[in-house]
Design an enzyme around this catalytic site. Structure first.
Site, mmCIF file in Angstrom:
data_model
loop_
_atom_site.group_PDB
_atom_site.id
_atom_site.type_symbol
_atom_site.label_atom_id
_atom_site.label_comp_id
_atom_site.label_asym_id
_atom_site.label_seq_id
_atom_site.Cartn_x
_atom_site.Cartn_y
_atom_site.Cartn_z
ATOM 1 N N ASN A 54 1.099 -1.062 0.081
ATOM 2 C CA ASN A 54 -0.519 -0.200 -0.123
ATOM 3 C C ASN A 54 1.211 1.212 -0.460
ATOM 4 O OD1 ASN A 54 -2.512 -1.202 -0.103
ATOM 5 N ND2 ASN A 54 -1.738 -2.494 2.483
ATOM 6 N N GLU A 80 10.034 -4.877 -10.569
ATOM 7 C CA GLU A 80 9.554 -5.820 -11.196
ATOM 8 C C GLU A 80 7.659 -6.681 -11.194
ATOM 9 O OE1 GLU A 80 11.219 -8.493 -7.402
ATOM 10 O OE2 GLU A 80 9.462 -8.553 -6.588
ATOM 11 N N LYS A 120 1.587 -2.723 14.386
ATOM 12 C CA LYS A 120 0.554 -3.313 16.114
ATOM 13 C C LYS A 120 0.195 -2.314 17.063
ATOM 14 C CE LYS A 120 1.416 -7.410 14.128
ATOM 15 N NZ LYS A 120 0.750 -7.920 13.474
#
Ligand code: COA
Length: 504
Positions: free
Chosen positions: A274, A296, A410
């Site tokens: 993202n 890539e 987290k």
């Protein structure tokens, strides 16, 4: 080529069979080279049929039926997911991102070798990986002479076809027939000492063939499919990724003003995810024109840039598009087909080419330490996330190597900036720029101690900054070496604390 006749070679049309019949031809213990790169161009039917066979046989027999799976990069639930679920993969290389695979790797029931993606084919050629038994390759069509029209990725397919004794082809009629002609398969690679310079000096250059050579006598089965690629949706850009993109764009603008980058920048390489996608969106909104990409994968952001003229050409080995992206591509393929070149991954990621072109490499990180060493693969030093992918190919050999990440993970329990990384993928010698939503650290020309100041002050989250300064200051005055100050007994204590308390 019409959608009804994608197998034009008379000999090979005699070998059409069902996925179940083809799966019967793969023996236990086989080393299977499969197509597939970031959810594009992987075989859609035979892996599932093989997984069913493995499930059945393993229920009946005590000797487990397992195979080795070599691919281009990550694939999809229909390949990695189903085979990992039945414990059918003994050894996996060189990259994966499947949750079931990841669990098996981390609980010790699957071996995994994590390679720089540009290097895999030379390793396969060199022989130490063992002999490949079967190549299982998705193609968009088979031509009259038996040559193959590659599908939405090339990856290692050329090498697998050359290396395998036997080949199973999946001909996927869902792949856009107009992919034909977008590929550039280079047949000039060799092992040392027989290597020659690769004469590619611009991302737009074509140096190879549009088709893959395939000896018909090696083809033992042809399976027809009509299934879409994985095409995972992107999350819309959030505030964090927009801020990261903003710091990078400010940096590019400064470099242009100072005459250190041309106004068309240098060929861009952008990892998937993202944040890289948000950077591409930011570039697209800016004043840039006629940029190039030597990268890539082609993600949604690159299509938008091609559409607007921000980007004039993109070289890659695969697509990695969302459902909206694939629709945009399919609806407008006539516009895109001469602006996108798909190459095999030993060329799309080639160190010689990344160095010559002066690629601007932008990749994600899991954690970075005070001195600029980057971990992009391991959670808390022991658990594999995905793999190094092409990040090392481009980071070491590019002109600028930029690593990006939110400053915490987290919900703020983990700092992405730590005293010492728990695993090193990219060393301080390869990493030039670190960017978080907090800011950008330009590490070029700085000594380790200067880098520590730059990284702590510009990139660390304010909640962790005082503890990082405290660690650094105590290390500096510990009476140990002053070049790269560390408190060895404490260097990994942040990770230990997280494992014990759930917070760094
Ligand atoms: N400790 C523990 N977990 C962490 C972490 C850390 N320091 N940093 C990130 N994570 C977790 C996040 O919480 C998230 O987990 P979740 O999905 O369970 O929420 C996950 O890792 C991904 O992090 P995110 O911040 O969303 O970043 P991303 O999707 O951009 O992925 C990498 C970051 C490093 C995993 C990814 O870029 C990657 O696999 N890189 C290696 C391969 C590569 O660079 N390929 C491109 C070359 S072309």
């Amino acid at each position: 080529m019409s959608d009804t006749s994608r197998i034009l070679c008379p000999v090979l049309s005699q070998r059409i069979m069902s996925a179940e019949e083809a799966a019967e031809l793969i023996p236990a213990g086989a080393k299977v080279g499969m197509s597939g790169f970031t959810g594009a161009g992987y075989p859609k039917a035979v892996p599932g049929a093989l997984a069913e066979r493995i499930r059945r046989l393993n229920a009946e027999n005590s000797t487990p039926f397992r195979i080795s799976v070599w691919t281009g990069a990550s694939t999809a639930p229909e390949l990695d997911g189903v085979l990992a679920e039945v414990d059918g993969i003994e050894m996996r290389l060189p990259f994966q991102s499947d949750p079931i695979c990841r669990n098996r790797i981390n609980n010790g029931t699957m071996d995994y070798v994590d390679y720089h993606l540009s290097e895999v084919s030379q390793y396969a050629w060199s022989g130490f990986l063992g002999k490949m038994d079967i190549a299982l390759i998705e193609v968009a069509g088979i031509r009259e002479d038996g040559s193959l029209i590659p599908s939405s990725s090339i990856g290692n397919n050329k090498t697998w076809i050359e290396q395998a004794d036997k080949i199973i082809l999946e001909v996927n009629s869902k792949q856009n027939a107009k992919l034909e002609g977008m590929h550039d398969v280079y047949y000039g690679t060799a092992l040392p000492p027989n290597r020659k310079p690769i004469m590619l000096t611009d991302p737009a250059d074509r140096i190879g063939e549009q088709y893959m050579v395939c000896p018909p006598e090696k083809v033992i089965a042809v399976v027809e499919t009509a299934a879409p690629d994985r095409n995972s949706p992107f999350k819309p850009s959030d505030d964090t990724s927009k801020r990261i993109a903003g710091h990078i764009l400010d940096f590019f603008n400064r470099e242009i003003e100072m005459g250190r980058l041309p106004k068309e920048l240098l060929p861009i390489q952008s990892g998937v995810g993202n944040i890289p996608n948000a950077v591409l969106e930011g570039l697209d909104a800016g004043p840039y024109k006629d940029l190039t990409a030597f990268t890539e994968v082609i993600q949604d952001g690159m299509l938008k840039m091609l559409k607007s003229g921000t980007l004039k050409v993109a070289s890659a080995t695969a697509f990695s598009l969302s459902p909206d992206g694939i629709k945009e591509f399919d609806d407008n393929i006539d516009f895109y087909r001469d602006k996108i070149i798909l190459r095999q991954q030993d060329i799309s990621n080639h160190p010689e080419l990344a160095r010559r072109l002066g690629v601007i490499a932008m990749n994600g990180l899991i954690e970075c330490d005070l001195y600029g060493n980057v971990n992009s693969t391991h959670i808390m030093g022991t658990r594999m996330m995905n793999g190094i992918g092409g990040s090392g190919d481009f980071a070491r050999n590019g002109y600028l190597s930029i690593f990006v990440s939110p400053s915490t993970a987290k919900d703020g329990a983990i700092s992405a900036i730590v005293p010492m990384v728990s695993h090193v993928d990219h060393t301080e010698h390869d990493v030039k720029i670190i960017v978080t939503e907090q800011g950008l650290a330009d590490l070029r020309g700085l000594s380790p101690r200067q880098r520590a100041h730059e990284i702590i002050n510009n990139c660390a989250h304010p909640d962790f900054r005082p503890a990082l300064i405290d660690y650094y200051e105590r290390a500096l005055h510990s009476g140990r070496g002053m070049h790269t100050p560390h408190l060895l007994e404490e260097a990994l204590s942040w990770h230990r604390r997280y494992e014990e308390t759930g917070h760094m």
